[in-house]
Design a protein around this motif. Structure first.
Motif, PDB file in Angstrom:
ATOM      1  N   ARG A  24       0.847  -1.189   0.000  1.00 27.51           N
ATOM      2  CA  ARG A  24       0.000   0.000   0.000  1.00 27.51           C
ATOM      3  C   ARG A  24       0.879   1.234   0.000  1.00 27.51           C
ATOM      4  O   ARG A  24       1.970   1.242   0.596  1.00 27.51           O
ATOM      5  N   GLY A  25       0.424   2.276  -0.693  1.00 23.98           N
ATOM      6  CA  GLY A  25       1.212   3.487  -0.761  1.00 23.98           C
ATOM      7  C   GLY A  25       0.366   4.735  -0.766  1.00 23.98           C
ATOM      8  O   GLY A  25      -0.803   4.723  -1.167  1.00 23.98           O
ATOM      9  N   CYS A  26       0.966   5.824  -0.313  1.00 24.08           N
ATOM     10  CA  CYS A  26       0.306   7.129  -0.282  1.00 24.08           C
ATOM     11  C   CYS A  26       1.325   8.176  -0.706  1.00 24.08           C
ATOM     12  O   CYS A  26       2.347   8.374  -0.041  1.00 24.08           O
ATOM     13  N   TYR A  27       1.064   8.837  -1.823  1.00 30.32           N
ATOM     14  CA  TYR A  27       1.967   9.846  -2.367  1.00 30.32           C
ATOM     15  C   TYR A  27       1.501  11.221  -1.894  1.00 30.32           C
ATOM     16  O   TYR A  27       0.356  11.612  -2.128  1.00 30.32           O
ATOM     17  N   VAL A  28       2.400  11.952  -1.239  1.00 30.23           N
ATOM     18  CA  VAL A  28       2.074  13.239  -0.612  1.00 30.23           C
ATOM     19  C   VAL A  28       2.930  14.333  -1.235  1.00 30.23           C
ATOM     20  O   VAL A  28       4.148  14.145  -1.414  1.00 30.23           O
ATOM     21  N   ASN A  29       2.317  15.476  -1.569  1.00 30.83           N
ATOM     22  CA  ASN A  29       3.102  16.564  -2.147  1.00 30.83           C
ATOM     23  C   ASN A  29       3.633  17.493  -1.056  1.00 30.83           C
ATOM     24  O   ASN A  29       3.365  17.307   0.139  1.00 30.83           O
ATOM     25  N   GLU A  30       4.377  18.522  -1.487  1.00 30.76           N
ATOM     26  CA  GLU A  30       5.033  19.414  -0.535  1.00 30.76           C
ATOM     27  C   GLU A  30       4.039  20.248   0.275  1.00 30.76           C
ATOM     28  O   GLU A  30       4.402  20.823   1.313  1.00 30.76           O
ATOM     29  N   GLU A 116      10.799  17.898   3.878  1.00 31.58           N
ATOM     30  CA  GLU A 116      10.779  18.836   2.757  1.00 31.58           C
ATOM     31  C   GLU A 116      10.471  18.120   1.445  1.00 31.58           C
ATOM     32  O   GLU A 116      11.009  17.055   1.159  1.00 31.58           O
ATOM     33  N   GLY A 117       9.599  18.713   0.650  1.00 30.78           N
ATOM     34  CA  GLY A 117       9.294  18.177  -0.667  1.00 30.78           C
ATOM     35  C   GLY A 117       8.257  17.074  -0.637  1.00 30.78           C
ATOM     36  O   GLY A 117       7.585  16.818   0.370  1.00 30.78           O
ATOM     37  N   ASN A 118       8.121  16.380  -1.765  1.00 32.59           N
ATOM     38  CA  ASN A 118       7.173  15.281  -1.903  1.00 32.59           C
ATOM     39  C   ASN A 118       7.739  14.015  -1.285  1.00 32.59           C
ATOM     40  O   ASN A 118       8.964  13.824  -1.230  1.00 32.59           O
ATOM     41  N   TYR A 119       6.836  13.125  -0.853  1.00 33.06           N
ATOM     42  CA  TYR A 119       7.311  11.847  -0.325  1.00 33.06           C
ATOM     43  C   TYR A 119       6.243  10.775  -0.504  1.00 33.06           C
ATOM     44  O   TYR A 119       5.061  11.057  -0.740  1.00 33.06           O
ATOM     45  N   LEU A 120       6.688   9.533  -0.389  1.00 32.39           N
ATOM     46  CA  LEU A 120       5.824   8.368  -0.561  1.00 32.39           C
ATOM     47  C   LEU A 120       5.846   7.534   0.711  1.00 32.39           C
ATOM     48  O   LEU A 120       6.918   7.164   1.198  1.00 32.39           O
ATOM     49  N   ILE A 121       4.667   7.270   1.267  1.00 32.47           N
ATOM     50  CA  ILE A 121       4.546   6.372   2.423  1.00 32.47           C
ATOM     51  C   ILE A 121       4.214   4.985   1.895  1.00 32.47           C
ATOM     52  O   ILE A 121       3.225   4.806   1.180  1.00 32.47           O
ATOM     53  N   LEU A 122       5.020   4.017   2.226  1.00 32.86           N
ATOM     54  CA  LEU A 122       4.792   2.640   1.802  1.00 32.86           C
ATOM     55  C   LEU A 122       4.557   1.746   3.009  1.00 32.86           C
ATOM     56  O   LEU A 122       5.206   1.901   4.050  1.00 32.86           O
ATOM     57  N   VAL A 155       9.203   5.672   4.569  1.00 36.66           N
ATOM     58  CA  VAL A 155       8.848   6.979   4.008  1.00 36.66           C
ATOM     59  C   VAL A 155      10.005   7.403   3.112  1.00 36.66           C
ATOM     60  O   VAL A 155      11.133   7.586   3.583  1.00 36.66           O
ATOM     61  N   CYS A 156       9.707   7.534   1.825  1.00 37.96           N
ATOM     62  CA  CYS A 156      10.741   7.803   0.822  1.00 37.96           C
ATOM     63  C   CYS A 156      10.542   9.172   0.183  1.00 37.96           C
ATOM     64  O   CYS A 156       9.446   9.453  -0.342  1.00 37.96           O
ATOM     65  N   PRO A 157      11.538  10.025   0.172  1.00 37.57           N
ATOM     66  CA  PRO A 157      11.429  11.281  -0.585  1.00 37.57           C
ATOM     67  C   PRO A 157      11.226  10.985  -2.069  1.00 37.57           C
ATOM     68  O   PRO A 157      11.745   9.996  -2.600  1.00 37.57           O
ATOM     69  N   VAL A 158      10.454  11.826  -2.732  1.00 34.96           N
ATOM     70  CA  VAL A 158      10.258  11.716  -4.182  1.00 34.96           C
ATOM     71  C   VAL A 158      10.837  12.977  -4.797  1.00 34.96           C
ATOM     72  O   VAL A 158      10.363  14.087  -4.537  1.00 34.96           O
ATOM     73  N   LYS A 159      11.886  12.804  -5.614  1.00 33.94           N
ATOM     74  CA  LYS A 159      12.640  13.940  -6.117  1.00 33.94           C
ATOM     75  C   LYS A 159      12.669  13.941  -7.640  1.00 33.94           C
ATOM     76  O   LYS A 159      12.567  12.885  -8.269  1.00 33.94           O
ATOM     77  N   LEU A 160      12.864  15.126  -8.201  1.00 33.07           N
ATOM     78  CA  LEU A 160      13.032  15.236  -9.638  1.00 33.07           C
ATOM     79  C   LEU A 160      14.392  14.684 -10.043  1.00 33.07           C
ATOM     80  O   LEU A 160      15.410  14.952  -9.381  1.00 33.07           O
ATOM     81  N   SER A 161      14.408  13.886 -11.096  1.00 39.46           N
ATOM     82  CA  SER A 161      15.670  13.359 -11.611  1.00 39.46           C
ATOM     83  C   SER A 161      16.521  14.503 -12.149  1.00 39.46           C
ATOM     84  O   SER A 161      16.012  15.548 -12.543  1.00 39.46           O
ATOM     85  N   ARG A 162      17.814  14.298 -12.191  1.00 38.99           N
ATOM     86  CA  ARG A 162      18.721  15.330 -12.671  1.00 38.99           C
ATOM     87  C   ARG A 162      18.702  15.396 -14.196  1.00 38.99           C
ATOM     88  O   ARG A 162      18.567  14.371 -14.860  1.00 38.99           O
ATOM     89  N   TRP A 181       9.790  12.413 -11.759  1.00 38.31           N
ATOM     90  CA  TRP A 181       9.810  12.232 -10.309  1.00 38.31           C
ATOM     91  C   TRP A 181      10.284  10.815  -9.995  1.00 38.31           C
ATOM     92  O   TRP A 181       9.751   9.844 -10.517  1.00 38.31           O
ATOM     93  N   VAL A 182      11.299  10.723  -9.109  1.00 43.89           N
ATOM     94  CA  VAL A 182      11.929   9.440  -8.800  1.00 43.89           C
ATOM     95  C   VAL A 182      11.862   9.195  -7.301  1.00 43.89           C
ATOM     96  O   VAL A 182      12.126  10.097  -6.495  1.00 43.89           O
ATOM     97  N   VAL A 183      11.532   7.956  -6.926  1.00 42.49           N
ATOM     98  CA  VAL A 183      11.490   7.585  -5.509  1.00 42.49           C
ATOM     99  C   VAL A 183      12.911   7.339  -5.017  1.00 42.49           C
ATOM    100  O   VAL A 183      13.642   6.505  -5.570  1.00 42.49           O
TER     101      VAL A 183
END
Length: 378
Positions: A24-30, A116-122, A155-162, A181-183
């Motif tokens: 199960r997952g929940c994607y949360v924005n900033e 800080e920023g977006n993150y994913l709860i798994l 809980v994983c940060p979700v960041k923009l790829s370079r 967006w990358v986990v």
């Protein structure tokens, strides 16, 4: 949990070994808004994706016990009728299949976590059919003792790829890769309940933090309703400050070298025993170390008083948190000397003709900027 028990559970997070039914997952924005949620059977993911999810859960069971991995203990009244323990138990007992409890957990994390920023709860659940072990530690797979039910959260940060150039096979050329967006690796997480003596310990959870200087107190308070233990980095800094303040002018190189060596040896001894708890150091043991170095009684007593004020009279410190076991460093404003921790005896300090010196015994193999040199008597 000791290193052997942690490793036993970590090995479960392989596609062919776990009994994980869903993720199960929940994607949360900033802005702390839920962007999306999902609830999918593990078998519904392509193999490569499933392995990546399992790798994230493995990560929160990695690290050093007492440093990255810390046991959170529930009070008896929490286990009996505590809101936080009741929620974790409900999610575990229902194998994460009841939406109401999982959604309540998501909201609790979102309301409390300062990330800080977006993150994913798994979240995931596993039912481990414990193999029977004989007295000589032989494993018998078809003779199960019991089933260990547990949940793991990360809980994983979700960041923009370079930005980067990427190869496009259709035109056989390299072009700018589109940002996506990358986990990232988990920032924090936990397993509930703990796996102590190869059985469920509902009075404890195993907590993970990637940054040993940040325990994420807000998350710990919301999920476990307990005070966070002092971070590993803070433990070392506080211990060092206590030595400096209490021992004062009597804090010589020999004193620090002796204390460091005795604590380092204790850590190394424990490493050879995977069933042992992390090596701990008590106030009394540090007192004995200082006394053996000839530190005056009034200085030792001052250290004990400051120790009680900072850590508590009955508190013990995780040994690997208060000394650097992999390096031994001597630093001045202009010079940095790094020594094999096992050979810190090669250094001594002296005052010669009124000037302070750091002396290093150099019997052989001396090189300056890669050039081998000889040392001659004057």
């Amino acid at each position: 949990m000791n290193r052997r028990e942690i490793a036993e559970i970590r090995r479960r997070f392989q596609p062919d070994k776990s009994a994980i039914s869903l993720i199960r997952g929940c994607y949360v924005n900033e802005k702390r808004e839920i962007v999306s949620v999902f609830n999918r059977p593990l078998l519904s993911f392509p193999q490569e994706e499933a392995e990546k999810y399992l790798a994230l859960f493995r990560r929160v069971l990695s690290g050093a016990p007492g440093k990255n991995l810390v046991e959170m203990t529930f009070r008896p009244d929490q286990v009996m009728d505590g809101e936080e323990h009741r929620l974790l138990s409900a999610m575990r007992n229902t194998a994460l299949k009841v939406d109401e409890g999982v959604e309540a957990f998501y909201q609790k994390v979102i309301d409390a976590l300062e990330l800080e920023g977006n993150y994913l709860i798994l979240l995931t659940h596993d039912a481990y059919d414990l193999p029977y072990r004989t007295r000589d530690e032989l494993k018998v797979d078809d003779a199960s003792e019991e089933v260990f039910d547990y949940i793991v959260c990360c809980v994983c940060p979700v960041k923009l790829s370079r930005p980067a150039l990427s190869y496009y096979a259709e035109d056989n050329e390299f072009h700018d890769r589109e940002l996506d967006w990358v986990v990232a690796a988990p920032e924090l997480g936990f397993m509930f309940p703990a796996f102590d003596d190869r059985a469920a310990n509902i009075y404890s959870a195993l907590y993970y933090t990637r940054d040993t200087a940040d325990m994420h107190d807000d998350f710990v308070s919301a999920v476990f309703n307990t005070d966070s233990p002092m971070p590993a980095e803070a433990q070392r800094e506080t211990f060092q400050a206590l030595l400096e303040d209490a021992v004062g002018d009597d804090l010589s190189y020999d004193v620090v070298q002796s204390v460091h060596e005795q604590i380092r040896e204790r850590v190394e001894e424990q490493k050879s025993d995977r069933d042992a708890e992390p090596a701990a150091v008590t106030k009394r043991e540090v007192r004995d170390m200082l006394e053996s170095c000839g530190v005056p009684e009034e200085r030792v007593s001052a250290f004990e008083e400051k120790f009680d004020a900072e850590f508590g009279a009955a508190h013990s410190l995780t040994a690997q948190n208060i000394v650097e076991t992999r390096k031994f460093e001597v630093r001045t404003p202009d010079v940095v000397i790094q020594v094999n921790p096992e050979r810190s005896d090669l250094i001594e300090t002296r005052v010669i003709d009124g000037f302070k010196y750091i002396l290093i015994r150099a019997d052989e193999g001396v090189a300056v900027n890669g050039v081998n040199i000889n040392i001659h008597e004057n």
